[in-house]
Design an enzyme around this catalytic site. Structure first.
Site, PDB file in Angstrom:
ATOM      1  N   ILE A  76       7.724  46.191 -20.268  1.00  0.00           N
ATOM      2  CA  ILE A  76       6.794  47.119 -20.129  1.00  0.00           C
ATOM      3  C   ILE A  76       5.359  46.506 -20.235  1.00  0.00           C
ATOM      4  CG2 ILE A  76       6.870  48.064 -22.192  1.00  0.00           C
ATOM      5  CD1 ILE A  76       5.684  50.083 -18.874  1.00  0.00           C
ATOM      6  N   GLU A 109      10.020  55.266 -23.034  1.00  0.00           N
ATOM      7  CA  GLU A 109      10.690  55.719 -24.262  1.00  0.00           C
ATOM      8  C   GLU A 109      11.587  54.562 -24.825  1.00  0.00           C
ATOM      9  OE1 GLU A 109      14.101  55.665 -23.563  1.00  0.00           O
ATOM     10  OE2 GLU A 109      13.387  55.645 -21.456  1.00  0.00           O
ATOM     11  N   GLY A 163      14.395  51.757 -18.981  1.00  0.00           N
ATOM     12  CA  GLY A 163      13.494  52.548 -19.973  1.00  0.00           C
ATOM     13  C   GLY A 163      12.246  52.156 -19.995  1.00  0.00           C
ATOM     14  N   GLU A 164      11.515  52.392 -21.049  1.00  0.00           N
ATOM     15  CA  GLU A 164      10.041  51.920 -21.471  1.00  0.00           C
ATOM     16  C   GLU A 164       8.981  52.206 -20.662  1.00  0.00           C
ATOM     17  OE1 GLU A 164      10.410  47.680 -21.821  1.00  0.00           O
ATOM     18  OE2 GLU A 164      12.259  47.512 -22.728  1.00  0.00           O
ATOM     19  N   GLY A 165       9.283  53.096 -19.587  1.00  0.00           N
ATOM     20  CA  GLY A 165       8.164  53.193 -18.700  1.00  0.00           C
ATOM     21  C   GLY A 165       8.040  52.239 -17.773  1.00  0.00           C
TER      22      GLY A 165
END
Length: 334
Positions: free
Chosen positions: A82, A159, A300-302
Site C-alpha cells: 500500500i 485494513e 487488503g491494506e487498501g
C-alpha cells in the site's frame, strides 16, 4: 436536471456512444456526488485501520497474530504494497492503531485510536462490549473528520488484522442471513485442512449467537475493532459527501453494515476491485454493485483502492478535458 446534463456531456464526447464503458458510468456517478458537470479529485487519502482479533487464537489464519503489529511497523516504514502504490499515485496515507495487541513505542507516524488490545474471542463472548463498539465508531469518525480539514474529497479505507476475514465472514452471514459456509474463503492462503478447520470454528461461532440482531449488534458481536472504526469512518465520509473508495472483502462488509442502516451511502461508494476471497463477488452481487478491477488480489491494506485510483482520475479527466464533437469540429453520427 444534473443527471441529464452529465449524460449529455458524456455522450457528446468525441467517441462512439458508450465507448468508454464503465468509465462513463463512473464519471456520471462522480458528477452526481459532487453535484457538478466538472468534478475534481482533491487531496486523495488512504486510511489503514489495524487491529487484532481474539478468534485468531483459535487457528483461523495461516499466520500468527503477531504479524499484525509487524505489518503495522512495515506500513510505518513505507515498505508495504500500500505504501508503494500510494507513493506511485500521489495518495496520502494514514495508519491507525484501532486495537493492535502490541505496545507501540512513542514517536511513530501512527495514529493511536486503540480501544483495547485485540477484540475478544467470539467463541467465548462478543468481540466487543457495546461501549467499546461505540468508542470504535467514534474513533473512526474522528479520523475522517481530521482528514476532511485537509481539503480531501476522496478517501479509501484499508485494513490489517490477522483473523479479519473470519470476522467479516461471520458478519456477512448474519447481515444477509445466508449460511456461514457460503461466506468463508482461504483468507491469507489456507490449505484444504486449514480451510476445513476455519469452517468448523466459524460454524461453532455463528451457532453460539442464534438470535436475530441489528446491524450494530452484528458488528459488535462478530466484527473487529478495525472493522468498527472503518464503519464509523465510512459514515463520516458520507456525511461530508466524500467519494469513498472501497477495497476488498473486509471493507465491503464494513460498507454493507453501514448500507443496511442507510442505503444512500452506496451513492458515494466506488468499489475498486473484486477480491480473490471466496465470498466477495457474492457480496457485491447482494449489494447490486460492480467493481472496477479483477486482479485476483487478496492482500487488503487498501491496495485495490490505490490501484483503481488512476482509473477514477481518468473518468474525471475525460469528462473535463476530452473534446466534444462540436468543439473538435468532428461530424457525429446522424
Amino acid at each position: 436536471m444534473l443527471s441529464n446534463e452529465l449524460q449529455h456531456k458524456i455522450d457528446f464526447k468525441t467517441k462512439p456512444l458508450g465507448a468508454l464503458g464503465h468509465l462513463e458510468h463512473l464519471a456520471h456517478k462522480i458528477g452526481m456526488v459532487q453535484k457538478t458537470t466538472t468534478p475534481k479529485l482533491l487531496n486523495p487519502h488512504m486510511v489503514v485501520f489495524a487491529a487484532d482479533h481474539g478468534i485468531a487464537t483459535a487457528g483461523v489464519s495461516a499466520y500468527p497474530q503477531e504479524v499484525t503489529y509487524q505489518m503495522v511497523m512495515n506500513f510505518i516504514g513505507g515498505g508495504a504494497a500500500i505504501n508503494v502504490f500510494c507513493r506511485q499515485h500521489g495518495i496520502e496515507i494514514t495508519i491507525v492503531d484501532a486495537g493492535v495487541n502490541f505496545d507501540f513505542p512513542e514517536g511513530l507516524n501512527l495514529v493511536d485510536k486503540k480501544v483495547r488490545k485485540s477484540s475478544r474471542n467470539i467463541l467465548e463472548e462478543p468481540a466487543m462490549t457495546v461501549e467499546e463498539y461505540q468508542q470504535a465508531l467514534e474513533n473512526g469518525r474522528s479520523v475522517v473528520a481530521g482528514i476532511v480539514k485537509k481539503g480531501c474529497n476522496i478517501i479509501g479505507f484499508g485494513e490489517m488484522g490477522i483473523g479479519n476475514t473470519s470476522a467479516s465472514s461471520l458478519m456477512m452471514s448474519k447481515l444477509f442471513d445466508i449460511p456461514i459456509t457460503n461466506c468463508i474463503g482461504r483468507g491469507t492462503g489456507l490449505n484444504d485442512h486449514q480451510l476445513q478447520n476455519k469452517i468448523n470454528i466459524l460454524t461453532e461461532g455463528i451457532e453460539k449467537y442464534p438470535a436475530s440482531m441489528s446491524e450494530d449488534e452484528i458488528a459488535q458481536t462478530f466484527g473487529g475493532l478495525e472493522i468498527a472504526q472503518m464503519i464509523g469512518a465510512i459514515k463520516e465520509a458520507y456525511h461530508h459527501n466524500m467519494l469513498i473508495m472501497v477495497d476488498g472483502f473486509i471493507a465491503t462488509v464494513s460498507v454493507a453494515a453501514a448500507w443496511k442502516k442507510n442505503p444512500e451511502i452506496l451513492n458515494n461508494c466506488i468499489f475498486c476491485h473484486v477480491s480473490d476471497e471466496n465470498a466477495h463477488l457474492q457480496l457485491l452481487g447482494l449489494m447490486r454493485e460492480k467493481a472496477l478491477l479483477n486482479l485476483n488480489l487478496r492482500l487488503g491494506e487498501g491496495t485495490g483502492c490505490a490501484l483503481a485510483y488512476p482509473l477514477i482520475q481518468s473518468a474525471v479527466n475525460f469528462l473535463n478535458e476530452m473534446s466534444s464533437f462540436e468543439d473538435a469540429h468532428i461530424s457525429n453520427k446522424e
